[in-house]
Design an enzyme around this catalytic site. Sequence first.
Site, mmCIF file in Angstrom:
data_model
loop_
_atom_site.group_PDB
_atom_site.id
_atom_site.type_symbol
_atom_site.label_atom_id
_atom_site.label_comp_id
_atom_site.label_asym_id
_atom_site.label_seq_id
_atom_site.Cartn_x
_atom_site.Cartn_y
_atom_site.Cartn_z
ATOM 1 N N SER A 167 -20.525 -37.290 -37.589
ATOM 2 C CA SER A 167 -18.082 -36.923 -37.618
ATOM 3 C C SER A 167 -18.103 -38.396 -36.427
ATOM 4 C CB SER A 167 -18.019 -35.921 -36.637
ATOM 5 O OG SER A 167 -18.634 -35.483 -35.173
ATOM 6 N N GLU A 170 -15.566 -40.879 -34.332
ATOM 7 C CA GLU A 170 -13.960 -40.340 -33.816
ATOM 8 C C GLU A 170 -13.242 -42.125 -34.203
ATOM 9 O OE1 GLU A 170 -13.482 -38.666 -30.244
ATOM 10 O OE2 GLU A 170 -12.073 -39.874 -29.658
ATOM 11 N N ASP A 198 -3.811 -35.909 -20.745
ATOM 12 C CA ASP A 198 -3.587 -36.491 -19.828
ATOM 13 C C ASP A 198 -2.706 -36.716 -19.249
ATOM 14 O OD1 ASP A 198 -5.816 -36.269 -17.942
ATOM 15 O OD2 ASP A 198 -6.642 -37.429 -19.424
ATOM 16 N N PHE A 240 -14.224 -47.895 -19.198
ATOM 17 C CA PHE A 240 -13.233 -46.375 -19.463
ATOM 18 C C PHE A 240 -14.175 -45.156 -18.396
ATOM 19 C CE2 PHE A 240 -13.070 -47.704 -24.533
ATOM 20 C CZ PHE A 240 -11.499 -48.662 -24.439
ATOM 21 N N HIS A 288 -21.291 -36.418 -32.407
ATOM 22 C CA HIS A 288 -20.305 -37.175 -32.265
ATOM 23 C C HIS A 288 -20.036 -38.537 -32.314
ATOM 24 C CE1 HIS A 288 -15.384 -36.884 -33.352
ATOM 25 N NE2 HIS A 288 -15.476 -37.310 -31.827
HETATM 26 P P1 FAD Z 1 -9.109 -28.140 -19.667
HETATM 27 O O1 FAD Z 1 -10.509 -27.417 -20.877
HETATM 28 O O2 FAD Z 1 -8.204 -27.909 -20.442
HETATM 29 O O3 FAD Z 1 -9.337 -29.298 -17.913
HETATM 30 C C1 FAD Z 1 -8.771 -30.324 -17.590
HETATM 31 C C2 FAD Z 1 -9.072 -29.915 -15.795
HETATM 32 O O4 FAD Z 1 -8.314 -28.819 -15.454
HETATM 33 C C3 FAD Z 1 -11.046 -29.462 -15.668
HETATM 34 O O5 FAD Z 1 -10.872 -30.112 -14.476
HETATM 35 C C4 FAD Z 1 -10.827 -28.081 -15.581
HETATM 36 O O6 FAD Z 1 -12.448 -27.806 -15.236
HETATM 37 C C5 FAD Z 1 -9.937 -27.369 -15.336
HETATM 38 N N1 FAD Z 1 -9.176 -26.287 -15.700
HETATM 39 C C6 FAD Z 1 -9.388 -25.554 -16.497
HETATM 40 N N2 FAD Z 1 -8.916 -24.756 -16.247
HETATM 41 C C7 FAD Z 1 -7.764 -24.254 -15.276
HETATM 42 C C8 FAD Z 1 -7.713 -23.630 -14.298
HETATM 43 N N3 FAD Z 1 -7.277 -22.095 -15.054
HETATM 44 N N4 FAD Z 1 -7.265 -23.288 -13.482
HETATM 45 C C9 FAD Z 1 -7.496 -24.618 -12.592
HETATM 46 N N5 FAD Z 1 -8.420 -25.477 -13.307
HETATM 47 C C10 FAD Z 1 -8.782 -25.446 -14.849
HETATM 48 N N6 FAD Z 1 -7.027 -37.078 -24.801
HETATM 49 C C11 FAD Z 1 -5.859 -37.517 -24.827
HETATM 50 O O7 FAD Z 1 -5.422 -37.600 -24.428
HETATM 51 N N7 FAD Z 1 -6.095 -37.534 -26.125
HETATM 52 C C12 FAD Z 1 -7.354 -37.367 -26.918
HETATM 53 O O8 FAD Z 1 -7.804 -37.285 -28.102
HETATM 54 C C13 FAD Z 1 -8.477 -36.822 -26.357
HETATM 55 N N8 FAD Z 1 -10.111 -36.357 -27.611
HETATM 56 C C14 FAD Z 1 -10.329 -36.610 -26.477
HETATM 57 C C15 FAD Z 1 -11.492 -35.828 -27.345
HETATM 58 C C16 FAD Z 1 -13.049 -35.876 -26.416
HETATM 59 C C17 FAD Z 1 -14.256 -35.037 -27.425
HETATM 60 C C18 FAD Z 1 -13.088 -35.666 -24.587
HETATM 61 C C19 FAD Z 1 -14.095 -34.732 -23.846
HETATM 62 C C20 FAD Z 1 -12.300 -35.753 -24.429
HETATM 63 C C21 FAD Z 1 -11.417 -36.247 -25.079
HETATM 64 N N9 FAD Z 1 -10.122 -36.437 -24.412
HETATM 65 C C22 FAD Z 1 -8.722 -36.679 -24.522
HETATM 66 C C23 FAD Z 1 -9.521 -36.428 -23.405
HETATM 67 C C24 FAD Z 1 -8.699 -35.692 -22.562
HETATM 68 O O9 FAD Z 1 -7.705 -34.917 -22.897
HETATM 69 C C25 FAD Z 1 -8.687 -35.505 -21.057
HETATM 70 O O10 FAD Z 1 -10.187 -35.731 -20.381
HETATM 71 C C26 FAD Z 1 -8.013 -34.001 -19.940
HETATM 72 O O11 FAD Z 1 -8.343 -34.770 -18.893
HETATM 73 C C27 FAD Z 1 -8.870 -33.147 -19.788
HETATM 74 O O12 FAD Z 1 -8.629 -32.684 -21.477
HETATM 75 P P2 FAD Z 1 -9.141 -31.245 -21.665
HETATM 76 O O13 FAD Z 1 -9.429 -30.675 -22.799
HETATM 77 O O14 FAD Z 1 -10.916 -31.348 -21.351
HETATM 78 O O15 FAD Z 1 -9.137 -30.181 -20.398
#
Ligand code: FAD
Length: 273
Positions: free
Chosen positions: A4, A6, A98, A205, A255
Site C-alpha cells: 500500500s 500513502e 496531534d 521528520f 506500507h
Molecule cells: P494513540 O494510540 O491515541 O496514542 C497516542 C499517545 O497516547 C501514545 O503515547 C499512547 O501510548 C498514549 N495513550 C494512549 N491511550 C492512553 C491512555 N488511555 N492514557 C494515557 N496515554 C494513552 N497524524 C495525522 O495527524 N494525520 C495522519 O494522517 C496520520 N497518519 C499516520 C499514519 C501512521 C501509519 C502513523 C504511524 C502515524 C500517523 N499520524 C498521523 C501520526 C499520529 O497521529 C501521531 O503519532 C499521534 O501523536 C498519535 O496518534 P495515535 O493514533 O498513535 O494515538
Amino acid sequence: MKLSFEFFPPRTQEGKKNLAQVRKELSVINPEYFSTTFGAGGSTQDATLETVLDIQKNDDIPAAPHLSCIGSEKEKIIQLLNQYKSAGINRIITLRGDIPSGVRDIGDFHYANELVEFIKSEYNDHFHIEVAAYPEMHPQSKNIQQDIKHFVNKVNAGADGAITQYFYNADAYFKFVDDVQKHGVEIPITPGIMPITNYTQLLRFSNMCGAEVPRWIETRLRSFDDDMESLRAFGLDVVNSLCDQLKSQGVDSFHFYSMNKANPSLQLAKNLK
Ligand code: FAD
C-alpha cells in the site's frame, strides 16, 4: 505480497496533477490500497476528502482515508464517515493525531482507541480499521510497556490491522511484534517504510515522530553533501536491505510513505515483488 502507498493531500493544481501521475505509475504494481493523510486543520481535511474521493472514483485501487480524532466532535466524524461509506470506501486508518499548538478544545475523543470503539459501534464491521504502531515507542509515551498497553487497548477496541511508524532497524519491529503477540494480539502489523531521498527532510521528520536514524546511516547521508544521486543510491540500498530482511523473516505486507513521489517507493516495491 500486499503493498500500500500513502499520500498527503495536495493543495495546488500542480500538486494534484503530480499526484494523479504518481498514482498512475504506482498502480502498475497493483497495490492493495492508496491511503491519504488527514491534517488537524479545516482546509487540509477538505483536501483529504477531495483526494480520497478522486482516488476512489478514478483509480482501480481502493482509497483508504486516514482519520484523526483529536479536536473533533462525534457528529463531524459521522458526517465524514457517511460520505466515505456512500462512496464505497471500507478501510480507514484511525488515529488520534496531534493537537495543533494553541488549540485548547480537544473535542469528544482523547485517544485513538476511543475512535476505534466509536467507529465499531456506529458501523459494525463495515470499515476495516487500521491503527498506528510504534516499534521504537510513541514519542509522548513514558515507557515502552505503557505504550504497548495502549496499543493493545486499540486492538481490543476492534482494530483489524496496524501500520507502523517507519524504522531502519528491523529488530525493533520484530521485538515489538513479539511483545504485543505475548499480550494476545493477532492482527497483522504492517511495517511502514520510508524511502531515503533527502537528508535534511529525513532528520526533521524523524525528530518530530521519534523514529531513529541509526548513526551509521546519518553519517553516510551527511557525507554526500549536495551529491543527491549518490545519496539516493545509498538510501535505496539501505531500505532495500531492510525490506529484504523483513520479507525473509515472513513479512508479507508493506506500507510505503511515498511523499507523493512514485519512483523511490516503486523501486523498493518492485524489488520486493
Ligand atoms: P494513540 O494510540 O491515541 O496514542 C497516542 C499517545 O497516547 C501514545 O503515547 C499512547 O501510548 C498514549 N495513550 C494512549 N491511550 C492512553 C491512555 N488511555 N492514557 C494515557 N496515554 C494513552 N497524524 C495525522 O495527524 N494525520 C495522519 O494522517 C496520520 N497518519 C499516520 C499514519 C501512521 C501509519 C502513523 C504511524 C502515524 C500517523 N499520524 C498521523 C501520526 C499520529 O497521529 C501521531 O503519532 C499521534 O501523536 C498519535 O496518534 P495515535 O493514533 O498513535 O494515538
